[in-house]
Structures are given as structure tokens and as C-alpha cells.
Design a protein around this motif. Structure first.
Motif, PDB file in Angstrom:
ATOM      1  N   ALA A   1      55.843  69.967  39.990  1.00  0.00           N
ATOM      2  CA  ALA A   1      55.404  69.756  41.375  1.00  0.00           C
ATOM      3  C   ALA A   1      56.453  68.990  42.166  1.00  0.00           C
ATOM      4  O   ALA A   1      56.656  69.239  43.363  1.00  0.00           O
ATOM      5  CB  ALA A   1      54.073  69.008  41.391  1.00  0.00           C
ATOM      6  N   ILE A   2      57.144  68.081  41.500  1.00  0.00           N
ATOM      7  CA  ILE A   2      58.214  67.322  42.153  1.00  0.00           C
ATOM      8  C   ILE A   2      59.453  68.192  42.330  1.00  0.00           C
ATOM      9  O   ILE A   2      60.043  68.243  43.414  1.00  0.00           O
ATOM     10  CB  ILE A   2      58.550  66.061  41.331  1.00  0.00           C
ATOM     11  CG1 ILE A   2      57.359  65.085  41.351  1.00  0.00           C
ATOM     12  CG2 ILE A   2      59.808  65.374  41.868  1.00  0.00           C
ATOM     13  CD1 ILE A   2      57.513  63.897  40.424  1.00  0.00           C
ATOM     14  N   LEU A   3      59.827  68.901  41.284  1.00  0.00           N
ATOM     15  CA  LEU A   3      61.053  69.708  41.328  1.00  0.00           C
ATOM     16  C   LEU A   3      60.952  70.846  42.344  1.00  0.00           C
ATOM     17  O   LEU A   3      61.955  71.249  42.929  1.00  0.00           O
ATOM     18  CB  LEU A   3      61.360  70.273  39.946  1.00  0.00           C
ATOM     19  CG  LEU A   3      61.631  69.246  38.836  1.00  0.00           C
ATOM     20  CD1 LEU A   3      61.877  69.951  37.508  1.00  0.00           C
ATOM     21  CD2 LEU A   3      62.808  68.341  39.186  1.00  0.00           C
ATOM     22  N   HIS A   4      59.747  71.372  42.565  1.00  0.00           N
ATOM     23  CA  HIS A   4      59.558  72.497  43.482  1.00  0.00           C
ATOM     24  C   HIS A   4      58.972  72.079  44.831  1.00  0.00           C
ATOM     25  O   HIS A   4      58.703  72.949  45.666  1.00  0.00           O
ATOM     26  CB  HIS A   4      58.641  73.539  42.840  1.00  0.00           C
ATOM     27  CG  HIS A   4      59.265  74.293  41.715  1.00  0.00           C
ATOM     28  ND1 HIS A   4      60.228  75.256  41.911  1.00  0.00           N
ATOM     29  CD2 HIS A   4      59.076  74.219  40.372  1.00  0.00           C
ATOM     30  CE1 HIS A   4      60.593  75.763  40.741  1.00  0.00           C
ATOM     31  NE2 HIS A   4      59.910  75.144  39.791  1.00  0.00           N
ATOM     32  N   CYS A   5      58.801  70.794  45.053  1.00  0.00           N
ATOM     33  CA  CYS A   5      58.076  70.308  46.225  1.00  0.00           C
ATOM     34  C   CYS A   5      58.695  70.782  47.548  1.00  0.00           C
ATOM     35  O   CYS A   5      58.023  71.408  48.374  1.00  0.00           O
ATOM     36  CB  CYS A   5      58.010  68.783  46.186  1.00  0.00           C
ATOM     37  SG  CYS A   5      56.999  68.052  47.501  1.00  0.00           S
ATOM     38  N   ASP A   6      59.951  70.496  47.761  1.00  0.00           N
ATOM     39  CA  ASP A   6      60.590  70.870  49.028  1.00  0.00           C
ATOM     40  C   ASP A   6      60.706  72.388  49.168  1.00  0.00           C
ATOM     41  O   ASP A   6      60.576  72.931  50.276  1.00  0.00           O
ATOM     42  CB  ASP A   6      61.977  70.236  49.147  1.00  0.00           C
ATOM     43  CG  ASP A   6      61.920  68.771  49.564  1.00  0.00           C
ATOM     44  OD1 ASP A   6      60.852  68.324  50.015  1.00  0.00           O
ATOM     45  OD2 ASP A   6      62.958  68.082  49.424  1.00  0.00           O
ATOM     46  N   ARG A   7      60.928  73.085  48.072  1.00  0.00           N
ATOM     47  CA  ARG A   7      61.025  74.546  48.117  1.00  0.00           C
ATOM     48  C   ARG A   7      59.682  75.146  48.543  1.00  0.00           C
ATOM     49  O   ARG A   7      59.626  76.095  49.338  1.00  0.00           O
ATOM     50  CB  ARG A   7      61.438  75.073  46.739  1.00  0.00           C
ATOM     51  CG  ARG A   7      61.733  76.547  46.696  1.00  0.00           C
ATOM     52  CD  ARG A   7      62.246  76.975  45.326  1.00  0.00           C
ATOM     53  NE  ARG A   7      63.540  76.374  45.016  1.00  0.00           N
ATOM     54  CZ  ARG A   7      63.739  75.511  44.036  1.00  0.00           C
ATOM     55  NH1 ARG A   7      62.732  75.120  43.290  1.00  0.00           N
ATOM     56  NH2 ARG A   7      64.925  75.012  43.805  1.00  0.00           N
ATOM     57  N   PHE A   8      58.601  74.588  48.030  1.00  0.00           N
ATOM     58  CA  PHE A   8      57.258  75.019  48.404  1.00  0.00           C
ATOM     59  C   PHE A   8      57.029  74.797  49.898  1.00  0.00           C
ATOM     60  O   PHE A   8      56.529  75.679  50.596  1.00  0.00           O
ATOM     61  CB  PHE A   8      56.238  74.229  47.579  1.00  0.00           C
ATOM     62  CG  PHE A   8      54.798  74.608  47.811  1.00  0.00           C
ATOM     63  CD1 PHE A   8      54.306  75.822  47.357  1.00  0.00           C
ATOM     64  CD2 PHE A   8      53.939  73.736  48.454  1.00  0.00           C
ATOM     65  CE1 PHE A   8      52.968  76.158  47.541  1.00  0.00           C
ATOM     66  CE2 PHE A   8      52.607  74.060  48.652  1.00  0.00           C
ATOM     67  CZ  PHE A   8      52.116  75.270  48.198  1.00  0.00           C
TER      68      PHE A   8
ATOM     69  N   LEU B   1      67.174  73.380  40.105  1.00  0.00           N
ATOM     70  CA  LEU B   1      66.803  71.994  40.367  1.00  0.00           C
ATOM     71  C   LEU B   1      67.173  71.652  41.813  1.00  0.00           C
ATOM     72  O   LEU B   1      68.050  72.284  42.395  1.00  0.00           O
ATOM     73  CB  LEU B   1      67.518  71.071  39.382  1.00  0.00           C
ATOM     74  CG  LEU B   1      67.164  71.292  37.914  1.00  0.00           C
ATOM     75  CD1 LEU B   1      68.048  70.444  37.012  1.00  0.00           C
ATOM     76  CD2 LEU B   1      65.696  71.006  37.655  1.00  0.00           C
ATOM     77  N   PRO B   2      66.511  70.672  42.414  1.00  0.00           N
ATOM     78  CA  PRO B   2      66.767  70.360  43.825  1.00  0.00           C
ATOM     79  C   PRO B   2      68.233  70.032  44.095  1.00  0.00           C
ATOM     80  O   PRO B   2      68.808  69.121  43.486  1.00  0.00           O
ATOM     81  CB  PRO B   2      65.872  69.149  44.081  1.00  0.00           C
ATOM     82  CG  PRO B   2      64.770  69.279  43.084  1.00  0.00           C
ATOM     83  CD  PRO B   2      65.423  69.847  41.861  1.00  0.00           C
TER      84      PRO B   2
ATOM     85  N   THR C   1      61.643  76.117  35.656  1.00  0.00           N
ATOM     86  CA  THR C   1      63.010  76.027  36.205  1.00  0.00           C
ATOM     87  C   THR C   1      63.978  77.010  35.568  1.00  0.00           C
ATOM     88  O   THR C   1      65.091  77.185  36.062  1.00  0.00           O
ATOM     89  CB  THR C   1      63.586  74.609  36.028  1.00  0.00           C
ATOM     90  OG1 THR C   1      63.694  74.303  34.628  1.00  0.00           O
ATOM     91  CG2 THR C   1      62.719  73.559  36.725  1.00  0.00           C
ATOM     92  N   GLY C   2      63.620  77.652  34.468  1.00  0.00           N
ATOM     93  CA  GLY C   2      64.558  78.484  33.727  1.00  0.00           C
ATOM     94  C   GLY C   2      64.903  79.800  34.401  1.00  0.00           C
ATOM     95  O   GLY C   2      64.076  80.395  35.100  1.00  0.00           O
TER      96      GLY C   2
ATOM     97  N   LYS D   1      51.868  68.954  51.366  1.00  0.00           N
ATOM     98  CA  LYS D   1      52.118  67.762  50.559  1.00  0.00           C
ATOM     99  C   LYS D   1      52.154  68.151  49.086  1.00  0.00           C
ATOM    100  O   LYS D   1      51.742  69.253  48.707  1.00  0.00           O
ATOM    101  CB  LYS D   1      51.038  66.706  50.806  1.00  0.00           C
ATOM    102  CG  LYS D   1      50.986  66.226  52.250  1.00  0.00           C
ATOM    103  CD  LYS D   1      49.839  65.267  52.501  1.00  0.00           C
ATOM    104  CE  LYS D   1      49.782  64.868  53.981  1.00  0.00           C
ATOM    105  NZ  LYS D   1      48.644  63.980  54.275  1.00  0.00           N
ATOM    106  N   CYS D   2      52.639  67.247  48.258  1.00  0.00           N
ATOM    107  CA  CYS D   2      52.725  67.493  46.825  1.00  0.00           C
ATOM    108  C   CYS D   2      52.074  66.346  46.070  1.00  0.00           C
ATOM    109  O   CYS D   2      52.041  65.210  46.558  1.00  0.00           O
ATOM    110  CB  CYS D   2      54.181  67.657  46.386  1.00  0.00           C
ATOM    111  SG  CYS D   2      55.053  68.999  47.235  1.00  0.00           S
ATOM    112  N   PHE D   3      51.582  66.647  44.880  1.00  0.00           N
ATOM    113  CA  PHE D   3      50.877  65.655  44.076  1.00  0.00           C
ATOM    114  C   PHE D   3      51.282  65.808  42.610  1.00  0.00           C
ATOM    115  O   PHE D   3      51.105  66.866  42.018  1.00  0.00           O
ATOM    116  CB  PHE D   3      49.367  65.856  44.240  1.00  0.00           C
ATOM    117  CG  PHE D   3      48.520  65.047  43.290  1.00  0.00           C
ATOM    118  CD1 PHE D   3      48.814  63.722  43.022  1.00  0.00           C
ATOM    119  CD2 PHE D   3      47.412  65.624  42.677  1.00  0.00           C
ATOM    120  CE1 PHE D   3      48.024  62.980  42.161  1.00  0.00           C
ATOM    121  CE2 PHE D   3      46.617  64.884  41.815  1.00  0.00           C
ATOM    122  CZ  PHE D   3      46.925  63.564  41.555  1.00  0.00           C
TER     123      PHE D   3
END
Length: 289
Positions: free
Chosen positions: A184-191, A239-240, A134-135, A202-204
Motif C-alpha cells: 500500500a505504501i509502495l503503490h500509494c502515489d501510483r494509485f 519501486l517509487p 513489485t516483481g 488516501k492510503c492505509f
């Protein structure tokens, strides 16, 4: 939780590459070669010590040729220059210390032991920034030569994978473990947004949930620690926004505050009794990140 349930069907069972701009390390039989993304250096997308980011890649085949599994390595975080400087001396902060490795588990190439993903394009992104990718701080610390560029690393590697063929993905899974599970959670929607609208994405997150509670002294150690990580690495802007529009950035480093805002299906795996996290959250002086 409906999103998590939707992911369950996918997760019930759970080469040398030479391309312009890459340096590929040689490997032993059974190891998956590591790609040093030298082209990312010009974009200042680098590890803590300024070395190029690395990922391991095993190409898909047959019915899995257009499917992608991207897994992010874990390894805790660093919340100040002293902690981050220590990482510069090992593979947690420098690709100079990284070596080829073999794939197993969800990344494994055996149809018998990994029937759902064995023939997908399988990628492991090495973790060398200490911020769950995230940096993004423009200035390099003069005294320590520390580069806080985790988000740039993630963006550069994903951009390269898209050019390699992920832009035509039919199915894709973003996964990670521990700090990588949080990523994986922080980048999930961006992915999800970077892939074709027709793709099933999907994300895991494996062991990516971390407790927001008081330690044995009555202090909110993890909350303070995450705030320091976010401030040091300049993580807020990465961050989201679905979370930071409602809560402070440091609170959006806690997955429990981000998950309810996600649009992309997410599967969560966390041990009922996590000895490392019990110590990290309740007795922080015991755990060394």
C-alpha cells in the motif's frame, strides 16, 4: 506525518460478477465471490505458478456507489527459487488453491460495525507473487516454471477495476496488511495518479513497517533478505522513483525510506509489540515465511 494526520478522519472507525474475460468461483452464503482475471494471462500478469490473478469484489451502493476501498492481502515474501517454489503449492503462489471468503473489518458490509466503508465498492486483491506486488521479470525460470510478475498482477487488476467504474471514483482508499501494507505504501502515489484529479485519495498501511536493524548475530538479516527479494523479482523499476532516485532499490523496500517522499495522504497502523516481526528481524531462523 502531516499526511498521516490528514487521513485520521477517514479511519477513526475503521456478488456474483460475470464479465467478459472473467471466471467467477461460486461461493457459500456470506462469502464474497472471487474473480479469476483470465484476461491478465495474455498480458503475462500471473501468479508465481503462471495461474491467473484473483480479486474479490463486493459492489458499492447508495452513497457509496462511487467510492472504492482496495485492500491488498499480505503473506510475507520469497527471496529465492526454493522459497518461491514452496508457494506454488499453496494460495501464496497459485490461484488454484484460492477459495471464496467472507469480508470483515474494514472490508465488512455491516453498517453497524463498518459505518465508514460498508457500502463502498470493496475489493480484496489476493497475494500470490511474493514481492509485495513489485516483481516484473520477463524470463520464466525453466527448471521451476516460476513467474515473477507481481507488478503486472497489480497493474492488471487495477486496470480492470478502473474499467469497472473506479475511474469515476469520488473517494478511494488503498489499504493492505503486512506485506500488503508495505505494498500500500509502495503503490500509494501510483494509485493516486491513476484516479481522477478531483477524487479524494488516501492510503492505509496496517502492519506494513519492517525494522531495518541487526539481528542477534549482529547481521543485517532483513536488509540482506530484502535485497534478495528485490533482485530475484526485478522489483527495482517498480519501486517509487521518489525514493530510488536517492537510495538503492533494496533500501526503498523499507517503508521508512519511502514514506517521507510520498505525495498522497497516508495513515499508518503498527502494533507497539509485534511478536512476528521481533522474530523475523532479531531471530530470523525462527520465522518461516
Amino acid at each position: 506525518m502531516a499526511a498521516a494526520a490528514a487521513s485520521g478522519a477517514w479511519l477513526t472507525r475503521a456478488a456474483t460478477v460475470l464479465v467478459l474475460g472473467f471466471v467467477v468461483a461460486s461461493a457459500k452464503a456470506g462469502d464474497v465471490d472471487m474473480v479469476f482475471l483470465e484476461s491478465a494471462v495474455s498480458k503475462e500478469a500471473v501468479c508465481l505458478d503462471g495461474s491467473p490473478p484473483v480479486y474479490h469484489f463486493s459492489p458499492g451502493s447508495g452513497a457509496g456507489a462511487n467510492n472504492w476501498l482496495v485492500h491488498m492481502e499480505g503473506g510475507g515474501w520469497c527471496s529465492n527459487a526454493v522459497e518461491c517454489s514452496v508457494r506454488k503449492g499453496n494460495f501464496r503462489g497459485s490461484s488454484k488453491f484460492m477459495r471464496p471468503l467472507s469480508f470483515s473489518g474494514i472490508l465488512g458490509g455491516s453498517q453497524k460495525y463498518n459505518p465508514d466503508f460498508y457500502n463502498w465498492n470493496r475489493v480484496k486483491i489476493r497475494y500470490c507473487d511474493g514481492s509485495s506486488f513489485t516483481g516484473d521479470v520477463e524470463t520464466v525460470e525453466t527448471s521451476t516454471n516460476l513467474h515473477y510478475r507481481g507488478a503486472r498482477v497489480w497493474n492488471a487488476i487495477i486496470e480492470d477495476l478502473l474499467a469497472r467504474g473506479m475511474s469515476k471514483a469520488q473517494n478511494a482508499l488503498l489499504s493492505g496488511c503486512s506485506a500488503g501494507g508495505l505494498a500500500a505504501i509502495l503503490h500509494c502515489d501510483r494509485f493516486r495518479d491513476l484516479l481522477p484529479a478531483t477524487a479524494k485519495v488516501k492510503c492505509f498501511s496496517d502492519a506494513g513497517y519492517f525494522v531495518d536493524g541487526k539481528d542477534i548475530t549482529g547481521n543485517n538479516f532483513v536488509r540482506t533478505f530484502y535485497k534478495d527479494v528485490v533482485n530475484l523479482h526485478g522489483s527495482a523499476k517498480n519501486l517509487p522513483a521518489s525514493c530510488t532516485s536517492k537510495l538503492s532499490p533494496d533500501m526503498c523496500f523499507f517503508p521508512q525510506n519511502v514514506v517521507p517522499t510520498l505525495r498522497t495522504p497516508l495513515f499508518i497502523l503498527n502494533a507497539a509489540y509485534d511478536a512476528w516481526q521481533v522474530n523475523f528481524s532479531a531471530s530470523p531462523n525462527i520465522v518461516k515465511l
